[in-house]
Structures are given as structure tokens and as C-alpha cells.
Scaffold this motif. Structure first.
Motif, PDB file in Angstrom:
ATOM      1  N   SER A  11      -1.812   3.013  25.465  1.00  0.00           N
ATOM      2  CA  SER A  11      -0.940   1.875  25.226  1.00  0.00           C
ATOM      3  C   SER A  11       0.487   2.171  25.685  1.00  0.00           C
ATOM      4  O   SER A  11       0.981   3.286  25.539  1.00  0.00           O
ATOM      5  CB  SER A  11      -0.939   1.531  23.733  1.00  0.00           C
ATOM      6  N   ILE A  12       1.125   1.148  26.249  1.00  0.00           N
ATOM      7  CA  ILE A  12       2.527   1.288  26.644  1.00  0.00           C
ATOM      8  C   ILE A  12       3.429   1.128  25.420  1.00  0.00           C
ATOM      9  O   ILE A  12       4.356   1.898  25.208  1.00  0.00           O
ATOM     10  CB  ILE A  12       2.906   0.231  27.698  1.00  0.00           C
ATOM     11  N   THR A  13       3.125   0.141  24.590  1.00  0.00           N
ATOM     12  CA  THR A  13       3.986  -0.130  23.439  1.00  0.00           C
ATOM     13  C   THR A  13       3.524   0.600  22.187  1.00  0.00           C
ATOM     14  O   THR A  13       4.277   0.736  21.240  1.00  0.00           O
ATOM     15  CB  THR A  13       4.013  -1.637  23.148  1.00  0.00           C
ATOM     16  N   GLY A  14       2.282   1.072  22.183  1.00  0.00           N
ATOM     17  CA  GLY A  14       1.769   1.822  21.043  1.00  0.00           C
ATOM     18  C   GLY A  14       1.507   3.257  21.434  1.00  0.00           C
ATOM     19  O   GLY A  14       1.957   3.739  22.464  1.00  0.00           O
ATOM     20  N   SER A  15       0.763   3.974  20.602  1.00  0.00           N
ATOM     21  CA  SER A  15       0.500   5.390  20.870  1.00  0.00           C
ATOM     22  C   SER A  15      -0.988   5.694  20.923  1.00  0.00           C
ATOM     23  O   SER A  15      -1.381   6.851  20.905  1.00  0.00           O
ATOM     24  CB  SER A  15       1.150   6.248  19.771  1.00  0.00           C
ATOM     25  N   ARG A  16      -1.826   4.666  20.976  1.00  0.00           N
ATOM     26  CA  ARG A  16      -3.275   4.847  20.912  1.00  0.00           C
ATOM     27  C   ARG A  16      -3.861   5.056  22.303  1.00  0.00           C
ATOM     28  O   ARG A  16      -3.480   4.382  23.257  1.00  0.00           O
ATOM     29  CB  ARG A  16      -3.927   3.630  20.253  1.00  0.00           C
ATOM     30  N   GLU A  17      -4.802   5.995  22.399  1.00  0.00           N
ATOM     31  CA  GLU A  17      -5.556   6.212  23.632  1.00  0.00           C
ATOM     32  C   GLU A  17      -7.036   6.016  23.314  1.00  0.00           C
ATOM     33  O   GLU A  17      -7.556   6.577  22.353  1.00  0.00           O
ATOM     34  CB  GLU A  17      -5.319   7.613  24.176  1.00  0.00           C
ATOM     35  N   SER A  18      -7.704   5.199  24.106  1.00  0.00           N
ATOM     36  CA  SER A  18      -9.108   4.904  23.831  1.00  0.00           C
ATOM     37  C   SER A  18      -9.810   4.496  25.115  1.00  0.00           C
ATOM     38  O   SER A  18      -9.181   4.250  26.146  1.00  0.00           O
ATOM     39  CB  SER A  18      -9.224   3.789  22.788  1.00  0.00           C
ATOM     40  N   TYR A  19     -11.143   4.449  25.025  1.00  0.00           N
ATOM     41  CA  TYR A  19     -11.955   3.974  26.141  1.00  0.00           C
ATOM     42  C   TYR A  19     -12.245   2.491  25.922  1.00  0.00           C
ATOM     43  O   TYR A  19     -12.770   2.105  24.876  1.00  0.00           O
ATOM     44  CB  TYR A  19     -13.260   4.755  26.230  1.00  0.00           C
ATOM     45  N   LEU A  20     -11.898   1.691  26.907  1.00  0.00           N
ATOM     46  CA  LEU A  20     -12.041   0.245  26.759  1.00  0.00           C
ATOM     47  C   LEU A  20     -12.873  -0.345  27.881  1.00  0.00           C
ATOM     48  O   LEU A  20     -12.842   0.135  29.009  1.00  0.00           O
ATOM     49  CB  LEU A  20     -10.668  -0.438  26.757  1.00  0.00           C
ATOM     50  N   ARG A  21     -13.611  -1.405  27.531  1.00  0.00           N
ATOM     51  CA  ARG A  21     -14.263  -2.247  28.534  1.00  0.00           C
ATOM     52  C   ARG A  21     -13.531  -3.580  28.521  1.00  0.00           C
ATOM     53  O   ARG A  21     -13.381  -4.203  27.474  1.00  0.00           O
ATOM     54  CB  ARG A  21     -15.742  -2.461  28.205  1.00  0.00           C
ATOM     55  N   SER A  22     -13.086  -4.009  29.687  1.00  0.00           N
ATOM     56  CA  SER A  22     -12.279  -5.224  29.774  1.00  0.00           C
ATOM     57  C   SER A  22     -12.886  -6.215  30.755  1.00  0.00           C
ATOM     58  O   SER A  22     -13.370  -5.828  31.823  1.00  0.00           O
ATOM     59  CB  SER A  22     -10.845  -4.890  30.222  1.00  0.00           C
ATOM     60  N   LEU A  23     -12.856  -7.462  30.367  1.00  0.00           N
ATOM     61  CA  LEU A  23     -13.255  -8.564  31.243  1.00  0.00           C
ATOM     62  C   LEU A  23     -12.053  -9.468  31.417  1.00  0.00           C
ATOM     63  O   LEU A  23     -11.515  -9.988  30.440  1.00  0.00           O
ATOM     64  CB  LEU A  23     -14.428  -9.342  30.643  1.00  0.00           C
ATOM     65  N   LEU A  24     -11.612  -9.615  32.663  1.00  0.00           N
ATOM     66  CA  LEU A  24     -10.448 -10.446  32.959  1.00  0.00           C
ATOM     67  C   LEU A  24     -10.877 -11.629  33.808  1.00  0.00           C
ATOM     68  O   LEU A  24     -11.586 -11.465  34.810  1.00  0.00           O
ATOM     69  CB  LEU A  24      -9.367  -9.639  33.689  1.00  0.00           C
ATOM     70  N   THR A  25     -10.449 -12.818  33.398  1.00  0.00           N
ATOM     71  CA  THR A  25     -10.873 -14.026  34.101  1.00  0.00           C
ATOM     72  C   THR A  25      -9.710 -15.017  34.167  1.00  0.00           C
ATOM     73  O   THR A  25      -8.859 -15.047  33.267  1.00  0.00           O
ATOM     74  CB  THR A  25     -12.083 -14.659  33.386  1.00  0.00           C
ATOM     75  N   PRO A  26      -9.640 -15.817  35.219  1.00  0.00           N
ATOM     76  CA  PRO A  26      -8.530 -16.775  35.341  1.00  0.00           C
ATOM     77  C   PRO A  26      -8.672 -17.961  34.391  1.00  0.00           C
ATOM     78  O   PRO A  26      -9.771 -18.293  33.959  1.00  0.00           O
ATOM     79  CB  PRO A  26      -8.620 -17.228  36.805  1.00  0.00           C
ATOM     80  N   ILE A  27      -7.549 -18.553  34.067  1.00  0.00           N
ATOM     81  CA  ILE A  27      -7.525 -19.795  33.282  1.00  0.00           C
ATOM     82  C   ILE A  27      -6.977 -20.897  34.189  1.00  0.00           C
ATOM     83  O   ILE A  27      -5.925 -20.729  34.817  1.00  0.00           O
ATOM     84  CB  ILE A  27      -6.641 -19.652  32.035  1.00  0.00           C
ATOM     85  N   HIS A  28      -7.699 -22.026  34.245  1.00  0.00           N
ATOM     86  CA  HIS A  28      -7.306 -23.145  35.101  1.00  0.00           C
ATOM     87  C   HIS A  28      -6.846 -24.326  34.247  1.00  0.00           C
ATOM     88  O   HIS A  28      -7.307 -24.499  33.113  1.00  0.00           O
ATOM     89  CB  HIS A  28      -8.470 -23.605  35.987  1.00  0.00           C
ATOM     90  N   ASP A  29      -5.948 -25.111  34.800  1.00  0.00           N
ATOM     91  CA  ASP A  29      -5.575 -26.356  34.122  1.00  0.00           C
ATOM     92  C   ASP A  29      -6.526 -27.475  34.538  1.00  0.00           C
ATOM     93  O   ASP A  29      -7.530 -27.218  35.223  1.00  0.00           O
ATOM     94  CB  ASP A  29      -4.119 -26.720  34.417  1.00  0.00           C
TER      95      ASP A  29
END
Length: 206
Positions: free
Chosen positions: A71-89
Motif C-alpha cells: 500500500s502507498i497510503t498504508g503499511s500492508r503488503e499482501s497478495y491480491l487478485r484484481s479485476l479492473l473494468t471500464p465504467i461507461h455513461d
């Protein structure tokens, strides 16, 4: 649902600035809500794969990735799975993105522990001073260590072609041992006579 979700949820605008997140994200990052709202992902994220995924989402491309994040703002280090998707209007213009984040640290640690256990087993198996072999029900070798090769005098390639029915000095003894194994669940301290590669009889304790 948003606040109680077991999956971290982050919304960010077209400039990559976080506009909202749920409690799970705060738990994963170790940061507080005020620190994350307004956080510029494009400027402050240090992970290049994650940064690339954010840019892709803002270009209309969904992506999934796994990795270790600090984390940039926190101090936690972990293994993450992330799904990133666009939002449309309503006009299909991209106005931001959605990131779903799952903590897979326990899964990663379990896989590492299993791998280490398998490596220890392999080391013990290969270097054991006694012969160890695994066979199928028809007598074909499926696994064996170097002590087996030394005992019987076969090469590695020859052993893979070997059928144990051919190396018992007393015909039918293997079927008796299998019957005993099925009945009692184990066969121990049994002296069995085998033939080595040269045809010599060996007395072996099983």
C-alpha cells in the motif's frame, strides 16, 4: 451490499482518482477512507502491471492480474487478485473504472507451503538409503528411487519398462501380498525373494 462485500471495491474517475471504496479495501490497504478518496492511482501506484491495468480500463479494456502489492497510503503488503473494468455513461463514453480486489494471500502461502513440502518429500525419496517404489495394480513402476536401481541393477530407462511380476522369484507371491494388503491395510516385515537384472535371487525385507 457495497459496504459489506467480502471483495474490495474501488471506483475511480477518468483521471484515475479514487472516488469511492468500501470497507474491505480499507482492510486490505491498511489505510483510512479519507486517505484513499482523492488518491491518484495513475500518479502514485508503483506497481507497473497494476498501473498498466488501470490505463487499460480507462481505454475501454478489462484486465485481471495477480501479484504482491504494498500500500502507498498504508503499511500492508499482501497478495491480491484484481479485476479492473471500464465504467461507461449512457452514451458509452468511458467515465472511469471499477476495480474489484480479492486477498489471495492465504492461497499463495498454502501453495508455497505445499511446494516446499513436495520438495522435501522428493529430496527424502531420492536420497533414502532403502529402495522405495510405487507401482500400479498391474505391477508397472510409477516411481522409484536410486536405491531401487542399485539394488536390482537396472538403468533408469530399463526400470520404466519393468513389471514387478517378472522380478518375483516365487510366482504368485505378489498376488498374495496384494490380498494381504487389501485385508490388513499394510504389509510389513515380510521377507520376499526377488530376481535382480542378472537373475540372481535376493532376499528383501518389505
Amino acid at each position: 451490499i457495497f459496504g459489506a462485500s467480502p471483495i474490495g471495491i474501488i471506483y475511480y474517475n477518468a483521471d484515475g482518482i479514487v472516488t469511492e471504496c468500501n470497507a474491505k479495501v480499507l482492510q486490505l490497504t491498511g489505510a483510512d477512507h479519507e486517505a484513499l478518496i482523492g488518491f491518484n492511482l495513475l500518479e502514485k501506484i508503483q506497481s507497473q502491471p497494476f498501473l498498466d491495468a488501470i490505463r487499460k480500463s480507462l481505454a475501454g479494456i478489462s484486465s485481471e492480474l495477480e501479484g504482491k502489492y504494498r500500500s502507498i497510503t498504508g503499511s500492508r503488503e499482501s497478495y491480491l487478485r484484481s479485476l479492473l473494468t471500464p465504467i461507461h455513461d449512457d452514451h458509452q463514453a468511458i467515465v472511469g473504472g471499477l476495480c474489484l480486489v480479492e486477498d489471495i494471500s492465504e492461497k499463495i502461502f498454502a501453495e508455497k507451503a505445499l511446494k516446499e513440502s513436495e520438495n522435501r518429500y522428493r529430496l527424502l525419496f531420492e536420497n533414502a538409503p532403502v529402495g522405495i517404489s510405487l507401482t500400479d495394480t498391474e505391477g508397472h513402476l510409477r516411481e522409484f528411487n536410486q536405491a531401487v536401481l542399485k539394488m536390482f541393477g537396472y538403468t533408469d530407462s530399463e526400470a520404466w519398462q519393468l513389471n514387478l511380476n517378472d522380478v518375483y522369484a516365487e510366482p504368485g507371491i505378489r498376488m498374495l501380498l496384494i490380498a494381504e494388503l487389501k485385508k490388513q491395510g499394510t504389509v510389513t516385515d515380510r521377507e520376499v525373494r526377488f530376481l535382480n537384472k542378472s537373475g540372481m535371487i535376493m532376499d528383501v525385507l518389505m
